[in-house]
Design an enzyme around this catalytic site. Structure first.
Site, mmCIF file in Angstrom:
data_model
loop_
_atom_site.group_PDB
_atom_site.id
_atom_site.type_symbol
_atom_site.label_atom_id
_atom_site.label_comp_id
_atom_site.label_asym_id
_atom_site.label_seq_id
_atom_site.Cartn_x
_atom_site.Cartn_y
_atom_site.Cartn_z
ATOM 1 N N GLU A 51 0.843 -1.205 0.000
ATOM 2 C CA GLU A 51 0.000 0.000 0.000
ATOM 3 C C GLU A 51 0.880 1.257 0.000
ATOM 4 O OE1 GLU A 51 -2.798 0.142 3.281
ATOM 5 O OE2 GLU A 51 -3.829 1.867 2.409
ATOM 6 N N ASN A 198 -12.585 -1.010 -0.833
ATOM 7 C CA ASN A 198 -11.902 -1.671 0.289
ATOM 8 C C ASN A 198 -12.566 -1.217 1.586
ATOM 9 O OD1 ASN A 198 -9.513 -2.778 1.920
ATOM 10 N ND2 ASN A 198 -9.422 -0.600 2.445
ATOM 11 N N GLU A 199 -12.757 -2.123 2.496
ATOM 12 C CA GLU A 199 -13.349 -1.804 3.809
ATOM 13 C C GLU A 199 -14.462 -0.765 3.664
ATOM 14 O OE1 GLU A 199 -10.370 -1.078 6.878
ATOM 15 O OE2 GLU A 199 -9.713 -3.157 6.777
ATOM 16 N N TYR A 269 -6.996 -8.809 11.832
ATOM 17 C CA TYR A 269 -5.655 -8.528 12.340
ATOM 18 C C TYR A 269 -5.482 -9.138 13.732
ATOM 19 C CZ TYR A 269 -4.620 -5.293 8.540
ATOM 20 O OH TYR A 269 -4.364 -4.760 7.297
ATOM 21 N N GLU A 326 -6.371 -9.022 3.912
ATOM 22 C CA GLU A 326 -5.564 -8.338 4.921
ATOM 23 C C GLU A 326 -5.553 -9.197 6.178
ATOM 24 O OE1 GLU A 326 -6.244 -4.138 5.688
ATOM 25 O OE2 GLU A 326 -6.660 -3.815 3.551
ATOM 26 N N GLN A 375 1.923 -6.100 5.717
ATOM 27 C CA GLN A 375 2.116 -5.823 4.313
ATOM 28 C C GLN A 375 3.535 -6.252 3.900
ATOM 29 O OE1 GLN A 375 0.978 -1.822 3.252
ATOM 30 N NE2 GLN A 375 -1.013 -1.972 4.265
#
Ligand code: AHR
Length: 522
Positions: A51, A198-199, A269, A326, A375
């Protein structure tokens, strides 16, 4: 008479370094049935994410073609070499949250004339747009990786998105295709996957599942790439224990003639504390933090199960994949660094986290067809950390490298029998996690993780109907839980060769405390 090895084992057991089964308890056993084949473990389960965030792209990978740092077309040679060795199958770009503020026209044409924008998602820093569409595809081509482009739904328009796809994929003489040619690319780019937003529930637009679904169905209709260059689409989905996105999207995404929808994305996460205000430190943590982190990462299996069940209600044949684009550890940022740059160290704990996730992804490979760790360089659970001209490989890098044989391998039936629990205070997790597959080279591979930081495990290994002569592979472990590499000491933790031979027809693996082991069975 005791052999030297038995004496060592007794000593290790006496000092608590080797788990001796209690009297009457049976040894842990891993039984692989190579005749029972499961799904193919899609190589894209080992996908990466780059990103425009902190030093993830700029400095970490991109230095520009005129830099003194050795580079190829602007991409640092040291990082390229390391990523090539990792056989990166797929790269997602340009975000993340950044994707929903990215306007593709800013990133084409002569670099000196591109506009400078403000990266409002990540620290309000200047975004020079030096890395744009052409540079990203050059990176992917240099790596031999598939491409995953994340489109801007949040602040873009359907026309802007459709035109980006036309620019990238048209082989006609349209003005946009001609502009691409003028900018140096004659043939269409290979866009393997394209995500619409995204999101959407957060930084991508604060939407409800129903609102996003309507927009997805509308946008997807206008993304008309030529058949030969048409990407598979990705639906932006949910997160954590919230299954309403997976459920609503699976039931309401419309089929469009000739368009493949790869699946629905999902984000999770691992925070040691589970608290976004004080997440926990990357280094210098104690055993409570160790077990809590592993426990929270193992929770992803339950989250996969509930999301799969939610999708199964309307998609029982599993047309859509659940794409974890992610995942990884998210710690408090390294002291002295910009808090918006999400720079963190990576230790043995991260390698164990990665391996536990891989074993879970393999077990769900029929639905989990892609994942992208967050990432690739210098951001969150990175493979590589850079500091000016220096580069280090993290323990996470080593875990990815050890698991390369699992890319596109066929999952095999496997049982872990008599597994013990590793317990600390109120938390208890299985001591051993494992996964077996037949790789493309024809060999059977086994991955084993020992989650216990205090005890080695002796594991009996068998292959139904076959004799095992021995195993050979790589082991990653260290003396301390937070062992890590630094720019001053870049090789503190790296894999070592591991081999064991069967004795009297019995194959026993000694798996050290807090370790990751990947072996080929001979
Ligand atoms: O990976 C960092 C950020 O985490 C991504 O930009 C966003 O999608 C997620 O919230």
């Amino acid at each position: 008479m005791k052999t030297p090895k038995t004496i060592i084992a007794l000593l290790l057991a006496a000092t608590g370094l080797l788990a001796a089964p209690a009297w009457g308890a049976q040894a842990i056993e891993i039984k692989i049935d190579a005749e029972k084949t499961g799904p193919v473990i899609n190589k894209n389960i080992y996908g990466q994410f780059a990103e425009h965030l902190g030093h993830g792209v700029y400095e970490g990978m991109w230095v520009g073609p005129h830099s003194k740092t050795p580079n190829t077309k602007g991409w640092r040679n040291d990082v390229l070499g390391a990523l090539k060795a990792l056989k990166v199958p797929l790269v997602r770009w340009p975000g993340g949250c950044f994707a929903d503020e990215y306007h593709w026209r800013d990133g084409i044409g002569p670099r000196g004339q591109r506009p400078v924008r403000v990266n409002t998602s990540w620290g309000g820093v200047e975004e020079p747009n030096a890395v744009g569409t052409h540079e990203f595809f050059e990176l992917a081509e240099l790596l031999g990786a598939d491409t995953y482009v994340n489109g801007n739904l949040g602040s873009g328009t359907v026309q802007e998105m459709a035109e980006w796809l036309e620019y990238m994929t048209s082989d006609s003489k349209s003005s946009l295709a001609e502009l691409r040619r003028k900018n140096g690319r004659n043939k269409p780019f290979k866009v393997d996957f394209f995500a619409i937003g995204n999101e959407a529930w957060g930084c991508g637009g604060n939407m409800t599942p129903a609102h996003y679904t309507n927009l997805f169905n509308q946008y997807a209709l206008f993304l008309k790439a030529p058949k030969a260059h048409r990407p598979a689409l990705i639906v932006s989905g949910g997160y954590d224990a919230d299954t309403k996105w997976s459920e609503h999207l699976a039931a309401n995404i419309k089929d469009i003639d000739g368009v493949k929808i790869e699946g629905i994305s999902y984000h999770y996460y691992t925070l040691p504390t589970g608290d976004w205000t004080v997440k926990g430190a990357a280094l210098g943590f104690n055993e409570t933090d160790w077990i809590n982190t592993l426990n929270r990462t193992l929770h992803i299996e339950e989250l996969i199960n509930i999301n799969v069940a939610a999708m199964d209600k309307s998609d029982p044949k599993r047309k859509f994949g659940l794409l974890l684009d992610e995942w990884g550890t998210w710690y408090d940022v390294e002291k002295g660094t910009n808090a918006s740059f999400l720079y963190q160290q990576s230790s043995l704990r991260d390698a164990v986290v990665a391996a536990l996730n891989f074993n879970i992804f393999h077990a769900h490979a029929d639905r989990v067809r892609m994942t992208n760790i967050a990432q690739m360089v210098n951001v969150l659970q990175a493979m590589i950390l850079t500091n000016k001209d220096k580069m280090i490989l993290t323990p996470t890098y080593h875990a990815f490298q050890m698991y390369i044989p699992f890319q596109d391998a066929t999952a095999l039936g496997m049982e872990v029998l008599n597994n013990t629990q590793y317990t600390l205070e109120k938390v208890s997790i299985p001591s051993v996690s494992a996964s077996a597959a037949r790789a493309k080279d024809g060999k059977v591979y086994l991955a084993v993780v020992n989650t216990n930081p205090n005890k080695a495990e002796e594991i009996d290994l068998s292959l139904v109907g076959k004799n095992i002569a021995g195993v050979k592979g790589q082991l990653l472990t260290a003396k301390v839980m937070d062992a890590h590499n630094t720019f001053a000491q870049p090789r503190t933790i790296e894999p070592v060769a591991y081999s064991e031979k069967a004795k009297a027809g019995k194959m026993t693996l000694t798996v050290p405390a807090k370790s990751v082991l990947v072996v080929a069975i001979e």
